[in-house]
Design an enzyme around this catalytic site. Sequence first.
Site, PDB file in Angstrom:
ATOM      1  N   SER A  82       0.788  -1.239   0.000  1.00  0.00           N
ATOM      2  CA  SER A  82       0.000   0.000   0.000  1.00  0.00           C
ATOM      3  C   SER A  82       0.815   1.280   0.000  1.00  0.00           C
ATOM      4  O   SER A  82       0.248   2.363  -0.148  1.00  0.00           O
ATOM      5  CB  SER A  82      -0.948   0.012   1.198  1.00  0.00           C
ATOM      6  OG  SER A  82      -2.042  -0.816   0.904  1.00  0.00           O
ATOM      7  N   LYS A  85       0.063   3.417  -2.948  1.00  0.00           N
ATOM      8  CA  LYS A  85      -1.188   4.153  -3.201  1.00  0.00           C
ATOM      9  C   LYS A  85      -0.997   5.654  -3.458  1.00  0.00           C
ATOM     10  O   LYS A  85      -1.566   6.189  -4.404  1.00  0.00           O
ATOM     11  CB  LYS A  85      -2.176   3.894  -2.055  1.00  0.00           C
ATOM     12  CG  LYS A  85      -2.735   2.463  -2.114  1.00  0.00           C
ATOM     13  CD  LYS A  85      -3.533   2.105  -0.872  1.00  0.00           C
ATOM     14  CE  LYS A  85      -4.126   0.704  -1.015  1.00  0.00           C
ATOM     15  NZ  LYS A  85      -4.639   0.170   0.246  1.00  0.00           N
ATOM     16  N   TYR A 206      -3.601  -3.324 -10.397  1.00  0.00           N
ATOM     17  CA  TYR A 206      -3.498  -3.045  -8.959  1.00  0.00           C
ATOM     18  C   TYR A 206      -2.662  -4.122  -8.255  1.00  0.00           C
ATOM     19  O   TYR A 206      -1.792  -3.812  -7.440  1.00  0.00           O
ATOM     20  CB  TYR A 206      -4.893  -2.946  -8.342  1.00  0.00           C
ATOM     21  CG  TYR A 206      -4.860  -2.786  -6.834  1.00  0.00           C
ATOM     22  CD1 TYR A 206      -4.443  -1.597  -6.249  1.00  0.00           C
ATOM     23  CD2 TYR A 206      -5.224  -3.846  -5.997  1.00  0.00           C
ATOM     24  CE1 TYR A 206      -4.394  -1.455  -4.859  1.00  0.00           C
ATOM     25  CE2 TYR A 206      -5.175  -3.709  -4.610  1.00  0.00           C
ATOM     26  CZ  TYR A 206      -4.753  -2.514  -4.055  1.00  0.00           C
ATOM     27  OH  TYR A 206      -4.693  -2.381  -2.687  1.00  0.00           O
ATOM     28  N   TYR A 258      -3.397   3.907   7.803  1.00  0.00           N
ATOM     29  CA  TYR A 258      -4.563   3.081   8.124  1.00  0.00           C
ATOM     30  C   TYR A 258      -5.410   3.814   9.163  1.00  0.00           C
ATOM     31  O   TYR A 258      -5.629   5.012   9.027  1.00  0.00           O
ATOM     32  CB  TYR A 258      -4.140   1.683   8.589  1.00  0.00           C
ATOM     33  CG  TYR A 258      -3.357   0.945   7.529  1.00  0.00           C
ATOM     34  CD1 TYR A 258      -3.960   0.576   6.318  1.00  0.00           C
ATOM     35  CD2 TYR A 258      -2.016   0.626   7.696  1.00  0.00           C
ATOM     36  CE1 TYR A 258      -3.249  -0.089   5.334  1.00  0.00           C
ATOM     37  CE2 TYR A 258      -1.296  -0.052   6.713  1.00  0.00           C
ATOM     38  CZ  TYR A 258      -1.920  -0.393   5.539  1.00  0.00           C
ATOM     39  OH  TYR A 258      -1.222  -1.038   4.558  1.00  0.00           O
ATOM     40  N   VAL A 276       1.387  -3.402   4.065  1.00  0.00           N
ATOM     41  CA  VAL A 276       1.469  -4.650   4.827  1.00  0.00           C
ATOM     42  C   VAL A 276       2.742  -5.449   4.517  1.00  0.00           C
ATOM     43  O   VAL A 276       3.038  -6.420   5.193  1.00  0.00           O
ATOM     44  CB  VAL A 276       0.224  -5.554   4.617  1.00  0.00           C
ATOM     45  CG1 VAL A 276      -1.016  -4.899   5.184  1.00  0.00           C
ATOM     46  CG2 VAL A 276       0.047  -5.912   3.156  1.00  0.00           C
TER      47      VAL A 276
HETATM   48  N1  GLU Z   1      -2.208  -6.060  -1.696  1.00  0.00           N
HETATM   49  C1  GLU Z   1      -2.836  -5.643  -0.495  1.00  0.00           C
HETATM   50  C2  GLU Z   1      -4.330  -5.465  -0.674  1.00  0.00           C
HETATM   51  O1  GLU Z   1      -4.744  -4.779  -1.560  1.00  0.00           O
HETATM   52  C3  GLU Z   1      -2.217  -4.380  -0.016  1.00  0.00           C
HETATM   53  C4  GLU Z   1      -2.561  -4.229   1.378  1.00  0.00           C
HETATM   54  C5  GLU Z   1      -1.836  -3.133   2.098  1.00  0.00           C
HETATM   55  O2  GLU Z   1      -0.601  -2.993   2.025  1.00  0.00           O
HETATM   56  O3  GLU Z   1      -2.562  -2.402   2.775  1.00  0.00           O
HETATM   57  O4  GLU Z   1      -5.113  -6.005   0.056  1.00  0.00           O
END
Ligand code: GLU
Length: 446
Positions: A82, A85, A206, A258, A276
């Site tokens: 993430s 993002k 993604y 988060y 994560v």
């Molecule tokens: N590939 C994970 C998902 O989309 C990324 C999660 C993350 O790092 O928050 O669920």
Amino acid sequence: MGVVGGRGGGPAHATIADVSELVQRYLDQILREHAGDTAGKLADYIPELAAVDPDDFAISVSSSDGYVYETGDTATQFTIQSVSKPFTYALAMDRLGEAVVDAHIGVEPSGEAFNEISVDRTTRRPKNPMINAGAIAAVALVPGTGDERFENIRGFYSGCAGRELDVDEEVYRSEEATGSRNRAIAYMLDSFGVLDADPDEVLDVYFRQCSLTVTSTDLARMAATLARGGLNPLTGRQVTTAEVVRRTLSVMTTCGMYDAAGDWVSAVGMPAKSGVGGGIAAVLPGQLGIGVYSPLLDDKGNSVRGVKVCRSLSQELGLHFLTVSRESRSTIRAVYDVDDDIRVYEVHGDLLFAGAEQVLRSIDRDSADFAAVILDVSRLDSVNDPARAMLLGLSAQLGGEGKAGFLVDPDRRVIPAEHPAADLCFPDVDDAVAAARAWLHSAPAP
Ligand code: GLU
């Protein structure tokens, strides 16, 4: 440069290593301080993440001119997850502009889990680009189809990192195989008319985006590119605009960590994003980029040691972005030479950690041919404790180099009167020059 104690066998040259060593030792110490903390759990929603070494731990810090300090397992590659993002959001902004992106993705903290299957009730847009719904919508906005769209994303991240990034194919396949929840989100967005692209194609991109591998140093460089308003300080390439970066940092501030965004802003005070995979990228605008890797996660999904390292760095180096200062960094206002062997540096503004680090490093770099250096801090508006410690620490280092340093510090804001080096402190430049000349005449021949 600070004030030096000793003078040894002639004018040895201080090198860039002197200043770097101070910061390096500090980072090594932070790493040691937190290395024993084994709290947290590896992500286990795919086998590849559950199999990484839980002890891996790396910290990298990039200054705004691209100089990188690193400690720990900084060669270890891990998946960006993430932390990707904000970068895809920035790319969509860069290509389509704010109005189009805002019509598809909001900017409000959601207060929900990152993978919640939800949109804003009234607008039917994802609430922000840092949760999966918003991140998937951002992927759909990036121009191109299939591979082209992914290559645009990979190219943009690589531009920020200053090197070509690659996909971990196994993680990608696992993300793809276990991605039901993200599929549900993409199809929901499609049904609300938020995705102007094929949901399966968007999901594939993604999953690949999350599976790109980075090191802590890549994250520090990507963060430093944001810290420089879109200019990669390593390559000198303007990857995106200052306006795009401002918006990106805004959503990182409010939604990047988060559900712990409030705690994070209070305690650390830097726009940041975690993933994560165990990575955190944190940005101090105008000053620094930080990348930390440690895969043990807390119950919110943030790296336990990563959060602690960022807290320590922020508190001990005074990096909170809401620390009020008149100028975010001080600059060398003038450099001039007296005789052939004395160089004078005049600094002004507010001297904080990052400013002191850069001032000292440029003095080290440029003063090699000068036996005596005078640092004039009389025009500084203020100096904080970490910056003062940098100046004092360097003086100790230079003592062993056979160089002499003198300080113009009429108000004794850098060196207190009771400090052992206080006698190398002068009220004005003329007095400092006289002292430097006297030292040069009395110094043993090289
Ligand atoms: N590939 C994970 C998902 O989309 C990324 C999660 C993350 O790092 O928050 O669920």
